[in-house]
Write a protein that holds these residues in place. Structure first.
Motif, PDB file in Angstrom:
ATOM      1  N   GLU A 127       0.929  -1.211   0.026  1.00  0.00           N
ATOM      2  CA  GLU A 127       0.056  -0.026  -0.126  1.00  0.00           C
ATOM      3  C   GLU A 127       0.684   1.300  -0.058  1.00  0.00           C
ATOM      4  OE1 GLU A 127      -3.879   0.107   1.762  1.00  0.00           O
ATOM      5  OE2 GLU A 127      -3.478  -1.520   2.819  1.00  0.00           O
ATOM      6  N   ARG A 128       1.853   1.088  -0.623  1.00  0.00           N
ATOM      7  CA  ARG A 128       2.770   2.462  -0.972  1.00  0.00           C
ATOM      8  C   ARG A 128       2.058   3.425  -1.690  1.00  0.00           C
ATOM      9  NH1 ARG A 128       8.445  -0.572  -2.011  1.00  0.00           N
ATOM     10  NH2 ARG A 128       8.912  -1.104   0.072  1.00  0.00           N
ATOM     11  N   ILE A 129       1.219   3.036  -2.768  1.00  0.00           N
ATOM     12  CA  ILE A 129       0.500   4.156  -3.529  1.00  0.00           C
ATOM     13  C   ILE A 129      -0.865   3.607  -3.503  1.00  0.00           C
ATOM     14  CG2 ILE A 129       2.671   4.596  -5.014  1.00  0.00           C
ATOM     15  CD1 ILE A 129       1.500   2.825  -7.142  1.00  0.00           C
ATOM     16  N   ASP A 130      -1.599   4.446  -4.082  1.00  0.00           N
ATOM     17  CA  ASP A 130      -3.337   4.367  -4.151  1.00  0.00           C
ATOM     18  C   ASP A 130      -3.303   2.982  -4.870  1.00  0.00           C
ATOM     19  OD1 ASP A 130      -6.028   4.679  -5.005  1.00  0.00           O
ATOM     20  OD2 ASP A 130      -5.859   6.555  -3.935  1.00  0.00           O
ATOM     21  N   LYS A 131      -4.500   2.282  -4.597  1.00  0.00           N
ATOM     22  CA  LYS A 131      -4.827   1.029  -5.160  1.00  0.00           C
ATOM     23  C   LYS A 131      -5.466   1.391  -6.743  1.00  0.00           C
ATOM     24  CE  LYS A 131      -6.103  -1.700  -1.197  1.00  0.00           C
ATOM     25  NZ  LYS A 131      -5.896  -0.648  -0.063  1.00  0.00           N
ATOM     26  N   ARG A 132      -6.023   2.651  -6.823  1.00  0.00           N
ATOM     27  CA  ARG A 132      -6.527   2.830  -8.271  1.00  0.00           C
ATOM     28  C   ARG A 132      -5.422   3.340  -9.115  1.00  0.00           C
ATOM     29  NH1 ARG A 132      -9.968   7.958  -6.281  1.00  0.00           N
ATOM     30  NH2 ARG A 132      -7.940   7.916  -4.953  1.00  0.00           N
ATOM     31  N   LEU A 133      -4.348   3.804  -8.721  1.00  0.00           N
ATOM     32  CA  LEU A 133      -3.298   4.152  -9.371  1.00  0.00           C
ATOM     33  C   LEU A 133      -2.611   2.856  -9.845  1.00  0.00           C
ATOM     34  CD1 LEU A 133      -1.172   5.986 -10.848  1.00  0.00           C
ATOM     35  CD2 LEU A 133      -0.165   6.212  -8.646  1.00  0.00           C
ATOM     36  N   ILE A 134      -2.369   1.760  -8.721  1.00  0.00           N
ATOM     37  CA  ILE A 134      -1.781   0.584  -9.050  1.00  0.00           C
ATOM     38  C   ILE A 134      -2.519  -0.071 -10.315  1.00  0.00           C
ATOM     39  CG2 ILE A 134      -1.727  -1.766  -8.355  1.00  0.00           C
ATOM     40  CD1 ILE A 134      -1.049  -0.643  -5.545  1.00  0.00           C
ATOM     41  N   ARG A 135      -3.907  -0.028 -10.383  1.00  0.00           N
ATOM     42  CA  ARG A 135      -4.737  -0.759 -11.244  1.00  0.00           C
ATOM     43  C   ARG A 135      -4.306   0.019 -12.794  1.00  0.00           C
ATOM     44  NH1 ARG A 135     -11.002   0.931 -12.114  1.00  0.00           N
ATOM     45  NH2 ARG A 135     -11.212   0.065 -14.578  1.00  0.00           N
ATOM     46  N   CYS A 136      -4.353   1.418 -12.467  1.00  0.00           N
ATOM     47  CA  CYS A 136      -3.922   2.010 -13.853  1.00  0.00           C
ATOM     48  C   CYS A 136      -2.459   1.752 -14.364  1.00  0.00           C
ATOM     49  CB  CYS A 136      -3.861   3.598 -13.751  1.00  0.00           C
ATOM     50  SG  CYS A 136      -5.584   4.516 -13.445  1.00  0.00           S
ATOM     51  N   ILE A 137      -1.620   1.641 -13.699  1.00  0.00           N
ATOM     52  CA  ILE A 137      -0.265   1.404 -13.817  1.00  0.00           C
ATOM     53  C   ILE A 137      -0.264  -0.065 -14.462  1.00  0.00           C
ATOM     54  CG2 ILE A 137       2.171   0.672 -13.036  1.00  0.00           C
ATOM     55  CD1 ILE A 137       1.577   2.850 -10.945  1.00  0.00           C
ATOM     56  N   TYR A 138      -0.691  -1.055 -13.778  1.00  0.00           N
ATOM     57  CA  TYR A 138      -0.947  -2.385 -14.225  1.00  0.00           C
ATOM     58  C   TYR A 138      -1.444  -2.993 -15.529  1.00  0.00           C
ATOM     59  CZ  TYR A 138      -2.037  -7.263 -14.161  1.00  0.00           C
ATOM     60  OH  TYR A 138      -2.082  -8.912 -14.407  1.00  0.00           O
ATOM     61  N   GLU A 139      -2.593  -2.167 -15.768  1.00  0.00           N
ATOM     62  CA  GLU A 139      -3.270  -2.154 -17.193  1.00  0.00           C
ATOM     63  C   GLU A 139      -2.231  -1.451 -18.133  1.00  0.00           C
ATOM     64  OE1 GLU A 139      -7.810  -1.787 -15.812  1.00  0.00           O
ATOM     65  OE2 GLU A 139      -6.892   0.042 -16.189  1.00  0.00           O
ATOM     66  N   LEU A 140      -1.666  -0.459 -17.981  1.00  0.00           N
ATOM     67  CA  LEU A 140      -0.838   0.278 -19.240  1.00  0.00           C
ATOM     68  C   LEU A 140       0.372  -0.632 -19.112  1.00  0.00           C
ATOM     69  CD1 LEU A 140      -0.395   2.303 -21.285  1.00  0.00           C
ATOM     70  CD2 LEU A 140       0.372   3.814 -19.479  1.00  0.00           C
ATOM     71  N   LYS A 141       1.072  -1.201 -18.310  1.00  0.00           N
ATOM     72  CA  LYS A 141       2.071  -1.764 -18.525  1.00  0.00           C
ATOM     73  C   LYS A 141       2.112  -3.301 -18.916  1.00  0.00           C
ATOM     74  CE  LYS A 141       6.720  -1.555 -17.700  1.00  0.00           C
ATOM     75  NZ  LYS A 141       7.393  -0.412 -18.272  1.00  0.00           N
ATOM     76  N   MET A 142       0.768  -3.644 -18.966  1.00  0.00           N
ATOM     77  CA  MET A 142       0.332  -4.965 -19.200  1.00  0.00           C
ATOM     78  C   MET A 142      -0.001  -4.839 -20.779  1.00  0.00           C
ATOM     79  SD  MET A 142      -0.211  -8.399 -18.751  1.00  0.00           S
ATOM     80  CE  MET A 142      -0.627  -8.610 -17.087  1.00  0.00           C
ATOM     81  N   PHE A 143      -0.178  -3.732 -21.258  1.00  0.00           N
ATOM     82  CA  PHE A 143      -0.251  -3.383 -22.789  1.00  0.00           C
ATOM     83  C   PHE A 143       1.133  -3.381 -23.295  1.00  0.00           C
ATOM     84  CE2 PHE A 143      -4.532  -1.679 -22.355  1.00  0.00           C
ATOM     85  CZ  PHE A 143      -5.174  -2.500 -22.972  1.00  0.00           C
ATOM     86  N   VAL A 144       2.117  -2.629 -22.504  1.00  0.00           N
ATOM     87  CA  VAL A 144       3.408  -2.575 -22.912  1.00  0.00           C
ATOM     88  C   VAL A 144       4.086  -3.979 -23.133  1.00  0.00           C
ATOM     89  CG1 VAL A 144       5.788  -1.855 -22.150  1.00  0.00           C
ATOM     90  CG2 VAL A 144       3.735  -0.440 -21.734  1.00  0.00           C
ATOM     91  N   VAL A 145       3.847  -5.086 -22.209  1.00  0.00           N
ATOM     92  CA  VAL A 145       4.394  -6.355 -22.193  1.00  0.00           C
ATOM     93  C   VAL A 145       4.066  -6.978 -23.541  1.00  0.00           C
ATOM     94  CG1 VAL A 145       4.343  -8.519 -20.954  1.00  0.00           C
ATOM     95  CG2 VAL A 145       4.742  -6.571 -19.668  1.00  0.00           C
ATOM     96  N   ASN A 146       2.666  -6.852 -23.603  1.00  0.00           N
ATOM     97  CA  ASN A 146       2.223  -7.394 -25.158  1.00  0.00           C
ATOM     98  C   ASN A 146       2.264  -6.798 -26.246  1.00  0.00           C
ATOM     99  OD1 ASN A 146       0.832 -10.128 -23.762  1.00  0.00           O
ATOM    100  ND2 ASN A 146       0.293  -8.640 -22.222  1.00  0.00           N
ATOM    101  N   MET A 225      -7.496   5.080 -19.564  1.00  0.00           N
ATOM    102  CA  MET A 225      -7.342   3.626 -19.380  1.00  0.00           C
ATOM    103  C   MET A 225      -8.611   3.076 -19.565  1.00  0.00           C
ATOM    104  SD  MET A 225      -4.082   3.342 -19.676  1.00  0.00           S
ATOM    105  CE  MET A 225      -4.525   1.613 -19.561  1.00  0.00           C
ATOM    106  N   ASP A 226      -9.773   3.665 -19.070  1.00  0.00           N
ATOM    107  CA  ASP A 226     -10.994   2.986 -19.356  1.00  0.00           C
ATOM    108  C   ASP A 226     -11.384   2.791 -20.918  1.00  0.00           C
ATOM    109  OD1 ASP A 226     -11.425   2.203 -16.636  1.00  0.00           O
ATOM    110  OD2 ASP A 226     -12.704   3.961 -16.053  1.00  0.00           O
ATOM    111  N   ILE A 227     -11.014   3.936 -21.532  1.00  0.00           N
ATOM    112  CA  ILE A 227     -11.551   4.079 -22.694  1.00  0.00           C
ATOM    113  C   ILE A 227     -10.456   3.270 -23.761  1.00  0.00           C
ATOM    114  CG2 ILE A 227     -11.220   5.634 -24.942  1.00  0.00           C
ATOM    115  CD1 ILE A 227     -12.012   7.948 -22.761  1.00  0.00           C
ATOM    116  N   TYR A 228      -9.172   3.223 -23.309  1.00  0.00           N
ATOM    117  CA  TYR A 228      -8.174   2.327 -24.225  1.00  0.00           C
ATOM    118  C   TYR A 228      -8.560   0.927 -23.987  1.00  0.00           C
ATOM    119  CZ  TYR A 228      -4.089   1.290 -26.438  1.00  0.00           C
ATOM    120  OH  TYR A 228      -2.835   0.877 -27.526  1.00  0.00           O
ATOM    121  N   MET A 229      -9.006   0.412 -22.758  1.00  0.00           N
ATOM    122  CA  MET A 229      -9.221  -1.056 -22.486  1.00  0.00           C
ATOM    123  C   MET A 229     -10.488  -1.439 -23.381  1.00  0.00           C
ATOM    124  SD  MET A 229      -7.185  -2.409 -19.976  1.00  0.00           S
ATOM    125  CE  MET A 229      -8.415  -3.588 -18.963  1.00  0.00           C
ATOM    126  N   LYS A 230     -11.464  -0.530 -23.244  1.00  0.00           N
ATOM    127  CA  LYS A 230     -12.814  -0.690 -23.839  1.00  0.00           C
ATOM    128  C   LYS A 230     -12.693  -0.972 -25.564  1.00  0.00           C
ATOM    129  CE  LYS A 230     -17.512   0.550 -24.488  1.00  0.00           C
ATOM    130  NZ  LYS A 230     -18.556   1.909 -24.274  1.00  0.00           N
TER     131      LYS A 230
END
Length: 249
Positions: A127-146, A225-230
């Motif tokens: 919990e070093r950073i906001d969970k909502r921000l963790i979600r944004c980071i994870y989604e964008l980085k998952m796009f990077v990985v793939n 990120m919501d728009i890009y994910m959709k």
């Protein structure tokens, strides 16, 4: 007889089979996403009972069969109990597992994806950073990985680096002020939001979860990120529906 293999990975999903067995889906460094059957893993005194739960990370000993693997044993290095014991963390973590499962492919080594998932769950526990921000980071980085991430360093029309103040999810990246005419829909891209996206894309996973942003930047990043994910993912995630309700509350 096929020799046993040792695969480093994390359990993404576990479902009951028959009276005492389990079917587990594991994201592995060496073989990507695999399905394995753990015989007797649901027996109360089975050594495999706790080792075949979602979020469990370690080295799994398996034998490859015709259609699936047989799980023989496991050496677990992290059970992520902090996630299991908290409802909100569980909702976030379950979504992160679902997204990894969506991208995981059998016989496609998944070192980078596994590393991202592991570091994200660690950040969720600490919990070093906001969970909502963790979600944004994870989604964008998952796009990077793939290899599906938006272009955030050059205008996707002219290739320029200046005045990158708008974003087109449909075209997959940033648009400069000179090229914006006739492109719809466009979304405003404040400087701090662009810098945050660039940082997430360029930073190694090990150093990713070390920053905070303002509520305004986080809100705008979440919207993008919501728009890009959709636009770029053809699946509904059940855990995400619950997560969005928690984030609004």
């Amino acid at each position: 007889m096929t020799d046993a293999e040792e695969l480093m990975g994390m359990v993404l999903m576990a479902t009951p089979v028959g009276d005492y067995d389990k079917r587990v889906v594991i994201l592995t460094k060496e073989r990507g996403k695999i399905t394995a059957f753990a015989r007797g893993a649901r027996r109360p005194k089975s050594a495999m009972l706790a080792k075949t739960q979602p979020f469990v990370f370690g080295v799994f000993r398996v034998i490859e069969g015709k259609n699936a693997y047989t799980l023989l044993g496991a050496e677990i290095s992290n059970y992520f109990m902090e996630i299991r014991e908290d409802v909100v963390r569980t909702c976030y973590g379950t979504y992160f597992l679902e997204l990894a499962s969506y991208y995981g492919r059998e016989n496609d080594p998944a070192l980078d994806m596994l590393k991202l998932l592991y570091q994200t769950l660690r950040a969720l526990c600490l919990e070093r950073i906001d969970k909502r921000l963790i979600r944004c980071i994870y989604e964008l980085k998952m796009f990077v990985v793939n290899g599906e991430y938006p272009e955030c360093f050059h205008c996707i029309v002219c290739g320029g680096k200046d005045n990158l103040d708008h974003f087109s999810s449909r075209l997959g990246g940033v648009i400069c002020s000179k090229c914006r005419e006739g492109i719809h829909p466009l979304y405003d891209l404040a400087g701090s939001v662009l810098y945050t996206m660039q940082y997430i894309i360029a930073t190694p996973v090990e150093h990713l979860y070390t920053f905070q942003v303002t509520e305004e930047v986080q809100h705008k990043l979440r919207r993008l990120m919501d728009i890009y994910m959709k636009d770029h993912i053809d699946r509904e995630f059940h855990s995400l529906d619950i997560l969005k309700t928690l984030e609004i509350a």
